[in-house]
Design a protein around this motif. Sequence first.
Motif, PDB file in Angstrom:
ATOM      1  N   MET A  55       0.839  -1.187   0.000  1.00  0.00           N
ATOM      2  CA  MET A  55       0.000   0.000   0.000  1.00  0.00           C
ATOM      3  C   MET A  55       0.881   1.246   0.000  1.00  0.00           C
ATOM      4  SD  MET A  55      -2.752   1.299   2.870  1.00  0.00           S
ATOM      5  CE  MET A  55      -3.664  -0.239   2.848  1.00  0.00           C
ATOM      6  N   ASN A  56       0.611   2.169  -0.890  1.00  0.00           N
ATOM      7  CA  ASN A  56       1.318   3.440  -0.949  1.00  0.00           C
ATOM      8  C   ASN A  56       0.619   4.446  -0.035  1.00  0.00           C
ATOM      9  OD1 ASN A  56       3.225   2.666  -2.989  1.00  0.00           O
ATOM     10  ND2 ASN A  56       1.573   2.807  -4.487  1.00  0.00           N
ATOM     11  N   ILE A  57       1.382   5.040   0.893  1.00  0.00           N
ATOM     12  CA  ILE A  57       0.800   5.920   1.898  1.00  0.00           C
ATOM     13  C   ILE A  57       1.382   7.324   1.785  1.00  0.00           C
ATOM     14  CG2 ILE A  57       0.542   6.375   4.372  1.00  0.00           C
ATOM     15  CD1 ILE A  57       0.414   3.410   4.826  1.00  0.00           C
ATOM     16  N   VAL A  58       0.496   8.302   1.831  1.00  0.00           N
ATOM     17  CA  VAL A  58       0.872   9.714   1.892  1.00  0.00           C
ATOM     18  C   VAL A  58       0.569  10.219   3.297  1.00  0.00           C
ATOM     19  CG1 VAL A  58       0.434  12.028   0.997  1.00  0.00           C
ATOM     20  CG2 VAL A  58       0.379  10.057  -0.557  1.00  0.00           C
ATOM     21  N   ILE A  59       1.594  10.726   3.967  1.00  0.00           N
ATOM     22  CA  ILE A  59       1.437  11.313   5.293  1.00  0.00           C
ATOM     23  C   ILE A  59       1.311  12.823   5.148  1.00  0.00           C
ATOM     24  CG2 ILE A  59       2.520  11.688   7.536  1.00  0.00           C
ATOM     25  CD1 ILE A  59       3.935   9.028   7.227  1.00  0.00           C
ATOM     26  N   ILE A  60       0.269  13.371   5.739  1.00  0.00           N
ATOM     27  CA  ILE A  60       0.085  14.820   5.725  1.00  0.00           C
ATOM     28  C   ILE A  60       0.412  15.351   7.113  1.00  0.00           C
ATOM     29  CG2 ILE A  60      -1.592  16.687   5.438  1.00  0.00           C
ATOM     30  CD1 ILE A  60      -2.964  14.959   3.348  1.00  0.00           C
ATOM     31  N   GLY A  61       1.424  16.225   7.160  1.00  0.00           N
ATOM     32  CA  GLY A  61       1.933  16.733   8.425  1.00  0.00           C
ATOM     33  C   GLY A  61       3.366  16.282   8.634  1.00  0.00           C
ATOM     34  N   GLN A  62       4.199  17.179   9.119  1.00  0.00           N
ATOM     35  CA  GLN A  62       5.623  16.869   9.274  1.00  0.00           C
ATOM     36  C   GLN A  62       6.117  17.369  10.626  1.00  0.00           C
ATOM     37  OE1 GLN A  62       7.529  14.948   7.866  1.00  0.00           O
ATOM     38  NE2 GLN A  62       9.508  15.708   7.179  1.00  0.00           N
ATOM     39  N   ALA A  95       5.070   9.801   0.150  1.00  0.00           N
ATOM     40  CA  ALA A  95       5.091  11.260   0.200  1.00  0.00           C
ATOM     41  C   ALA A  95       4.838  11.772   1.606  1.00  0.00           C
ATOM     42  CB  ALA A  95       4.055  11.839  -0.757  1.00  0.00           C
ATOM     43  N   LEU A  96       5.464  12.894   1.919  1.00  0.00           N
ATOM     44  CA  LEU A  96       5.229  13.655   3.143  1.00  0.00           C
ATOM     45  C   LEU A  96       4.846  15.065   2.717  1.00  0.00           C
ATOM     46  CD1 LEU A  96       8.325  12.392   5.115  1.00  0.00           C
ATOM     47  CD2 LEU A  96       5.969  12.026   5.805  1.00  0.00           C
ATOM     48  N   LEU A  97       3.621  15.457   3.019  1.00  0.00           N
ATOM     49  CA  LEU A  97       3.121  16.761   2.579  1.00  0.00           C
ATOM     50  C   LEU A  97       2.899  17.673   3.774  1.00  0.00           C
ATOM     51  CD1 LEU A  97       0.480  15.680  -0.103  1.00  0.00           C
ATOM     52  CD2 LEU A  97       2.952  16.034  -0.379  1.00  0.00           C
ATOM     53  N   ASP A  98       3.387  18.883   3.660  1.00  0.00           N
ATOM     54  CA  ASP A  98       3.220  19.881   4.726  1.00  0.00           C
ATOM     55  C   ASP A  98       3.423  21.248   4.077  1.00  0.00           C
ATOM     56  OD1 ASP A  98       4.043  21.693   7.035  1.00  0.00           O
ATOM     57  OD2 ASP A  98       3.636  19.834   8.119  1.00  0.00           O
ATOM     58  N   ASP A  99       2.656  22.230   4.508  1.00  0.00           N
ATOM     59  CA  ASP A  99       2.765  23.545   3.889  1.00  0.00           C
ATOM     60  C   ASP A  99       4.045  24.284   4.266  1.00  0.00           C
ATOM     61  OD1 ASP A  99       0.497  23.302   2.381  1.00  0.00           O
ATOM     62  OD2 ASP A  99      -0.811  24.299   3.821  1.00  0.00           O
ATOM     63  N   LYS A 100       4.892  23.687   5.080  1.00  0.00           N
ATOM     64  CA  LYS A 100       6.209  24.278   5.306  1.00  0.00           C
ATOM     65  C   LYS A 100       7.131  24.046   4.107  1.00  0.00           C
ATOM     66  CE  LYS A 100       8.535  20.491   7.790  1.00  0.00           C
ATOM     67  NZ  LYS A 100       9.092  20.089   9.101  1.00  0.00           N
ATOM     68  N   PHE A 101       6.750  23.105   3.237  1.00  0.00           N
ATOM     69  CA  PHE A 101       7.499  22.877   2.003  1.00  0.00           C
ATOM     70  C   PHE A 101       6.962  23.805   0.915  1.00  0.00           C
ATOM     71  CE2 PHE A 101       7.486  18.491   3.928  1.00  0.00           C
ATOM     72  CZ  PHE A 101       8.814  18.514   4.332  1.00  0.00           C
ATOM     73  N   GLU A 102       7.847  24.562   0.290  1.00  0.00           N
ATOM     74  CA  GLU A 102       7.420  25.471  -0.771  1.00  0.00           C
ATOM     75  C   GLU A 102       7.393  24.783  -2.131  1.00  0.00           C
ATOM     76  OE1 GLU A 102       9.817  28.962  -0.729  1.00  0.00           O
ATOM     77  OE2 GLU A 102       9.176  29.572   1.286  1.00  0.00           O
TER      78      GLU A 102
END
Length: 212
Positions: A1-8, A29-36
């Motif tokens: 299973m491919n997992i995307v974590i939101i929040g860092q 993937a790791l997604l967070d709005d601290k990444f531009e």
Amino acid sequence: MNIVIIGQGGHSKVIKDLIRNYESYKIIALLDDKFEDFVSEDEVFYGPIASYQFLINQYKDIKFIVAIGNNKTRKKIVETLNLEVYNYTTIIHPSAIVSPSVKIGKGTVIMSNTVINADVEIGNHVIINTGSIIEHDNKVSDFVHVSPNATLTGNVHVGEGVHIGAGATIIPNVFVGDWSVIGAGATVIDSIPENITAMGVPARIKKLVGGA
């Protein structure tokens, strides 16, 4: 299973370690709005939360988990993503003891050394944190966070978005209203209205959540 974590943040670190217990899970993937920018490093994507749509278009077998401890923020992100419930995964630590009669919603995380007993219902996007005990016939609504070593005894009903502090105890047949906060170490012997902070032994109402 491919997992995307939101929040860092810190909670995300714990969830990453939890996922690594399962060979069939792969963090893509790791997604967070601290990444531009949206970049790939060591086969993992990093980018702002808005990048989620690109990942959905790229991968067929993909599931999301919102790894943010703050209940209101977690709900806001879930509402912003506007994904179907089946797009989220549920993650349970191997050391957790979970009765086969328990019902657990999507996007929920069950941490290490927890005990969840018979006929418990746990909603979507809930955090049952390390070492907590959820006894029989409890109902834990969406976006709740049960902190480490908290105990919910039998027939407790916890409303949406409630935060139960570390080491708190709630006695049987108590209702905790939506978006209330139970302080760390508190003992709740009476039902608590919504949007209230309650602290102490026994727990007493201190203020409205967000009030002065």
